[in-house]
Write an enzyme that holds these catalytic residues in place. Structure first.
Site, PDB file in Angstrom:
ATOM      1  CD  GLU A 324      -2.675  -1.458   0.004  1.00  0.00           C
ATOM      2  OE1 GLU A 324      -2.999  -0.504  -0.717  1.00  0.00           O
ATOM      3  OE2 GLU A 324      -2.957  -2.634  -0.278  1.00  0.00           O
ATOM      4  CD  GLU A 346      -3.612  -2.806  -7.162  1.00  0.00           C
ATOM      5  OE1 GLU A 346      -2.713  -3.256  -6.428  1.00  0.00           O
ATOM      6  OE2 GLU A 346      -4.434  -1.973  -6.765  1.00  0.00           O
TER       7      GLU A 346
END
Length: 885
Positions: A324, A346
């Protein structure tokens, strides 16, 4: 307008939002009111009479447009539910271009479906602020989840990733609760509501709507500061939890401030915000969400208690925190232009997340983990006809949730690892830094990344990487041996093994990683670096020893001749952990697809009885477990494979023992937990006896220290398999009373070990009761699906209870429903079941989970084909090797 995507009109672009939320209800109907003022640039020369924004499940009361000196009110407000839009019709043509301000008043609900602005239920630990929302059973905290397209559930907005703007947020909250948002608090203002005040936050940098966030609750925090200075100051880093849990945030906190500093150096761009907050959220649809400056997590991905948590969660927390934080640059500072390039966010965050964990914990063998976990899972999905390219067309925001999958994350990161190895890490990271600097505070495409990497490396990156990103699937390289040379051929790998010529037209650039020599210790890199055509002969290969794809760096399978596979098995002690994982994983996949045979796999793995590495064992247990699962329909083969498995793990489990030693590494503990679980489930008597003894001491209350936290999964699972209903009820009781953060997840997974249809149905009823949070309903179901003894009960329950239970419980959030089906139904190996599933969903509206159904169908039929083809071969091998009389 781009015809391949359904987007808002291009002539209205927001630049700033001022959002005010007030009259929030902490109970009752959980309603709230809001006002949003949006500075918007209009570039439509021939005038307009209406504006279209995204809004979903909101009621818009009024809208005013200030254009120059004129103010116009919307005369008609209409909704397009399917496209999640609201049209504001001003009833007359407005001839104005330039900056306008749109002011919208609206109301909504703090929902309970983990999307938009939502509430999470929890049972508090200790005292609670008086104003906290509650009902008879639970207390609630409020938070947001806007990715992919749910900012529109919280406030009307232009909800597309390339419509970036700055945001001012203010929220009216009770004085005894904490309000958080992306930026630090600027001031508090008095409110007309008794006991309330309005918290005003600083203005955000320019960013996408999906990264906005806020939260309200009875929060407390632990705090640290970065060691590096940013504009002369250290940045405060905090982990927020509901009251009573903050101490369990210390491990994440310690990782967080180090990783912020590390990434600021690696990316050559300072962390751009004045604070980093991590918030533990009690109900969460994903693992975590990278909202800029206020990162939200499910509790098991951010909280860790060294006394009561299983050690596997230490690894999980470290990685998810790093993943994150990587997004704060890759995704937040530079954002993909449209959802079709989600992998830019991602895939990179996955690779660089592991990269950071490797930096902090070099003894965890992170890249070994990556190869046995991420790469293999990516292979599994991408081996299906129903896979998709890494970069995939996305028509509208509603399609995007289905591509948050193993392709975008895991194939994306595997391909980045391959590219980084080819260019060299230093050159690769320099290209990444250049990309971030060139596109900061804006949007970028895959081609922009290739350009930056090409410039840094002096190589034309797009020429060899494009097919990896824009074409479906991956290759298998088949090797044929001739004296002094090898012939190699690439073709698309399909799990079903039946690739058609028209599906096999891609010629991938394949980095060969070919090492050869008279023995493993003398092997050197061969001068032929890559395969760039369908087939090639490579000369001067010493056949004493050679291997392709060293360390499984390339994203492809290798299919060796049977004798060579056996030789590599014999040389196992001289191979790296990644090499062993690669050879076993490839042998397994090749046998399923029919390129190799299961007999070859079983013979290869038999050598590994003396293996001592956890990650290699993890690969072995997964692959042998899958073979056993697919062939579980045949009783004699099933029992013989159990004996094979038992013989395989016996020396290792007896050596590893039950006791955790001081100073023992993370991986040693993981090996113990994996071997005890595996040996106990297949009937290693000493392990079963010890597990049952410890289970009895623990559940009777005699000795709560009888089970080490990292062995709960093993002991509970073995006890349920052997102890039937009483053990199952004891673990259910543990589920309801556990106070450890990971306890509920562990209990759900182990209850899936039940052995009878009656207990399986009882467990499914329990899963769909309000005792199990929506975020966790898939965990127990997947455990049942992995259990060949009761697998059919999962499909039976879904079929019999779809309309009244399953669909209503999960369809509020299609991410949750999609995951539940995809992993709950993909373990069958029977075409009849595939036919039933397909017939059942034929006339249903499957938008939002149609991709999952395709994957399930393809997987089941591929396994069925394998079972039919290899069952007899396996039976013969088992007979010849005395596992079957």
């Amino acid at each position: 307008m781009a015809s391949d995507r359904d987007i808002l009109p291009l002539w209205a672009k927001p630049s700033h939002y001022a959002i005010s939320l007030y009259d929030i209800e902490f109970g009752g109907k959980f309603g709230y009111k809001g006002a949003v003022s949006i500075n918007t640039k209009i570039t439509k020369d021939d005038g307009f009479s209406e504006l279209v924004l995204n809004a979903h499940q909101l009621k818009v009361h009024s809208a005013e447009l200030k254009a120059g000196d004129a103010t116009k009110s919307a005369k008609d407000i209409s909704y397009d539910e399917k496209r999640q839009r609201v049209t504001l019709d001003f009833g007359e043509k407005i001839n104005y271009s330039g900056e306008v301000t749109l002011e919208v008043k609206f109301e909504g609900t703090v929902n309970n479906i983990m999307a938009g602005f939502y509430r999470s239920k929890y049972t508090p630990k200790g005292d609670v602020a008086a104003s906290v929302a509650k009902d008879d059973d639970f207390h609630y905290m409020y938070s947001t989840q806007f990715e992919a397209c749910d900012a529109r559930r919280a406030f009307p907005c232009f909800d597309e990733p390339n419509l970036k703007a700055t945001f001012d947020v203010e929220i009216e909250v009770p004085k005894d609760q904490v309000a958080l948002s992306n930026m630090p608090e600027k001031e508090t203002k008095e409110s007309r509501r008794d006991g309330f005040h309005t918290v005003v936050f600083e203005t955000t940098p320019i960013m996408s709507t999906y990264l906005l966030a806020w939260a309200i609750g009875d929060f407390e925090y632990v705090e640290a500061f970065t060691e590096r200075k940013y504009n002369g100051k250290s940045i405060p880093v905090r982990v927020y939890t509901t009251r009573g849990l903050k101490k369990q945030g210390e491990f994440a906190l310690d990782n967080c401030h180090k990783i912020v500093d590390y990434f600021s150096e690696v990316f050559q761009v300072d962390y751009p915000l004045p604070k980093v907050d991590l918030l533990a959220v009690h109900e969460f649809s994903h693992g975590a969400m990278e909202n800029w400056g206020l990162i939200t997590y499910r509790t098991t991905a951010v909280l860790f208690d060294p006394e009561t948590s299983a050690d596997s969660y230490r690894n999980r927390v470290a990685y998810v925190v790093a993943h994150e934080l990587a997004h704060q640059w890759f995704g937040n500072l530079v954002t993909m232009d449209w959802w079709s390039e989600l992998w830019l966010n991602e895939g990179f965050a996955t690779w660089v997340g592991w990269f950071a964990v490797d930096h902090l914990y070099p003894d965890w063998n992170v890249w070994g983990q990556f190869v046995t976990d991420s790469v293999q899972q990516a292979f599994a999905l991408d081996a299906l006809r129903t896979s998709h390219p890494i970069e995939v067309p996305v028509y509208d925001g509603l399609e995007v949730d289905q591509i948050f999958d193993h392709i975008s994350y895991l194939k994306g990161s595997s391909v980045i690892r391959m590219l980084s190895a080819h260019l060299g890490e230093k050159v690769f990271l320099q290209g990444v830094a250049n990309y971030l600097k060139a596109h900061q505070y804006s949007n970028a495409t895959t081609n922009d990344l290739w350009s930056a990497l090409s410039e840094a490396s002096g190589q034309d990156v797009s020429s060899f990487m494009d097919f990896w990103v824009r074409k479906i699937g991956f290759p298998v390289v088949t090797v044929a041996e001739e004296p002094g040379q090898i012939g190699i051929r690439q073709q698309r790998f399909l799990l079903a093994g039946d690739v058609k010529p028209e599906e096999d037209s891609t010629v991938w650039w394949i980095p060969l990683g070919l090492h050869a020599g008279s023995s493993p210790s003398t092997a050197t890199v061969h001068q032929t670096g890559a395969l760039t055509q369908k087939e090639e002969t490579i000369r001067n290969v010493d056949d004493g020893f050679y291997q392709l794809n060293k360390n499984l760096t390339g994203f492809y399978r290798t299919n060796y001749p049977p004798e060579r596979l056996a030789k590599l098995g014999e040389a196992r002690h001289e191979l790296t952990v990644q090499d062993k994982i690669g050879i076993i994983g490839d042998a397994y996949a090749n046998s399923i697809a029919g390129f190799g045979s299961t007999a070859g796999l079983l013979a290869l793995v038999e050598n590994f009885q003396d293996e001592s590495d956890y990650l290699v064992w993890s690969q072995i247990l997964t692959n042998i477990g899958n073979v056993r699962s697919v062939l579980s329909g045949s009783d004699d083969v099933s029992e013989a494979l159990r004996k094979y498995h038992l013989k395989l793990v016996t020396p290792a489990v007896e050596k590893v023992g039950w006791e955790f030693k001081d100073g023992e590494g993370f991986l040693a503990g993981q090996l113990r937990a994996a071997l005890i679980l595996s040996a106990g489930l297949i009937g290693h008597q000493a392990t079963v006896d010890e597990a049952l003894k410890r289970f009895e001491a623990y559940t009777s209350g005699k000795d709560k220290s009888a089970i080490h936290p990292s062995l709960r999964r093993a002991v509970f699972g073995i006890a349920i398999k052997n102890g039937g209903e009483s053990a199952y009820k004891a673990v259910q009781k543990e589920y309801l009373s556990t106070s450890s953060i990971d306890g509920k997840e562990i209990c759900l997974v182990t209850m899936g070990r039940v052995q009878t249809p009656e207990l399986a149905q009882d467990f499914l009823k329990f899963i769909f009761s309000d005792k199990v949070a929506t975020q966790d309903k898939h965990s127990g179901t997947i455990a049942l699906a992995n259990n060949s003894k009761v697998r059919p009960e999962v499909w039976k329950y879904i079929r019999d209870n779809w309309d009244q239970t399953v669909h209503p419980a999960l369809s509020g959030n299609l991410v949750v429903l999609e995951r539940f089906l995809r992993f709950g139904l993909n373990k069958f190996a029977d075409e009849k079941v595939a036919d039933e599933i397909s017939a059942f969903f034929k006339n249903k509206d499957t938008r939002g989970y149609d991709k999952a159904l395709e994957v399930i169908d393809d997987t089941i039929r591929s396994y069925a084909k394998y079972a039919k083809r290899d069952e007899a071969v396996v039976r013969e091998w088992l007979k010849a090797n005395k596992y079957l009389s």
